[in-house]
Design a protein around this motif. Structure first.
Motif, short mmCIF file in Angstrom:
data_model
loop_
_atom_site.label_atom_id
_atom_site.label_comp_id
_atom_site.label_asym_id
_atom_site.label_seq_id
_atom_site.Cartn_x
_atom_site.Cartn_y
_atom_site.Cartn_z
N LEU A 87 0.81 -1.22 0.00
CA LEU A 87 0.00 0.00 0.00
C LEU A 87 0.85 1.27 0.00
CD1 LEU A 87 -2.67 -1.18 2.60
CD2 LEU A 87 -2.90 -1.12 0.12
N GLU A 88 2.09 1.18 -0.44
CA GLU A 88 2.99 2.34 -0.42
C GLU A 88 2.47 3.51 -1.23
OE1 GLU A 88 7.30 0.14 0.13
OE2 GLU A 88 6.60 0.66 -1.87
N SER A 89 1.94 3.24 -2.40
CA SER A 89 1.50 4.34 -3.26
C SER A 89 -0.02 4.53 -3.23
CB SER A 89 1.96 4.09 -4.70
OG SER A 89 1.40 2.90 -5.19
N THR A 90 -0.68 3.91 -2.27
CA THR A 90 -2.14 4.02 -2.16
C THR A 90 -2.50 5.16 -1.21
OG1 THR A 90 -2.26 1.62 -2.43
CG2 THR A 90 -4.25 2.71 -1.68
N ASN A 91 -3.52 5.92 -1.58
CA ASN A 91 -4.05 7.00 -0.73
C ASN A 91 -4.37 6.42 0.65
OD1 ASN A 91 -6.36 8.37 0.56
ND2 ASN A 91 -6.18 9.76 -1.17
N LYS A 92 -4.07 7.18 1.72
CA LYS A 92 -4.25 6.68 3.10
C LYS A 92 -5.69 6.27 3.39
CE LYS A 92 -0.48 8.82 5.59
NZ LYS A 92 0.02 7.98 6.65
N ASP A 93 -6.66 7.05 2.93
CA ASP A 93 -8.07 6.69 3.18
C ASP A 93 -8.45 5.40 2.45
OD1 ASP A 93 -8.43 8.93 4.77
OD2 ASP A 93 -9.09 10.18 3.08
N VAL A 94 -7.99 5.28 1.21
CA VAL A 94 -8.27 4.07 0.44
C VAL A 94 -7.56 2.88 1.08
CG1 VAL A 94 -7.95 2.94 -1.80
CG2 VAL A 94 -8.68 5.34 -1.70
N ALA A 95 -6.32 3.09 1.52
CA ALA A 95 -5.56 2.02 2.17
C ALA A 95 -6.29 1.52 3.41
CB ALA A 95 -4.16 2.51 2.52
#
Length: 145
Positions: A87-95
């Motif tokens: 989840l490194e490049s995933t938006n925090k809310d989406v993660a």
């Protein structure tokens, strides 16, 4: 009694009816015991996975960008595959939503989800255990999920 009756009595060419019923009762008890043991064995065996199954064991590496990818990841878990979720490049809310959703999928399938790095998780089906020094180290440092 005649000599013939005595010989028959000594050789027992046929059994008494009482012996037949006792033997039949013993067979019934043995069959009941066998059925009970088999049902207990079947209950324990329900989680056993054949290692020689025709399907191959796979580890799926995913790096989702959107929440819409969650169902594809869940399908991999339903197929009893291990998933490494980056989840490194995933938006925090989406993660966060992905972690919440996939935690539920793992729980429903009696699997596990564990954090293995800053933004990386491993999700395993029920028949896969995770071992190693890194897992112990993460657990001791409080980074364990």
């Amino acid at each position: 009694m005649s000599i013939l009756d005595e010989i028959k009595k000594l050789t027992h060419p046929y059994e008494d009816e009482d012996d037949d019923s006792a033997e039949f009762e013993d067979e019934l008890q043995e069959r009941d015991l066998f059925e009970e043991r088999r049902s207990r064995f079947d209950d324990r065996r329900s989680k056993v996975v054949n290692i020689h199954a025709t399907t191959q064991l796979k580890v799926i590496l995913v790096k989702p960008e959107r929440f819409e990818n969650a169902s594809e990841i869940a399908d991999q878990l339903k197929d009893k595959r291990t998933v490494v979720l980056n989840l490194e490049s995933t938006n925090k809310d989406v993660a966060r939503r992905l972690i919440d959703f996939l935690s539920g999928v793992a729980y429903a399938g009696e699997g596990k989800i564990k954090k293995v790095a800053a933004n990386t998780y491993i999700i395993t089906p029920y028949h896969v255990d995770i071992e190693g020094d890194l897992i112990d180290e993460l657990e001791n440092n409080g980074v364990y999920f």
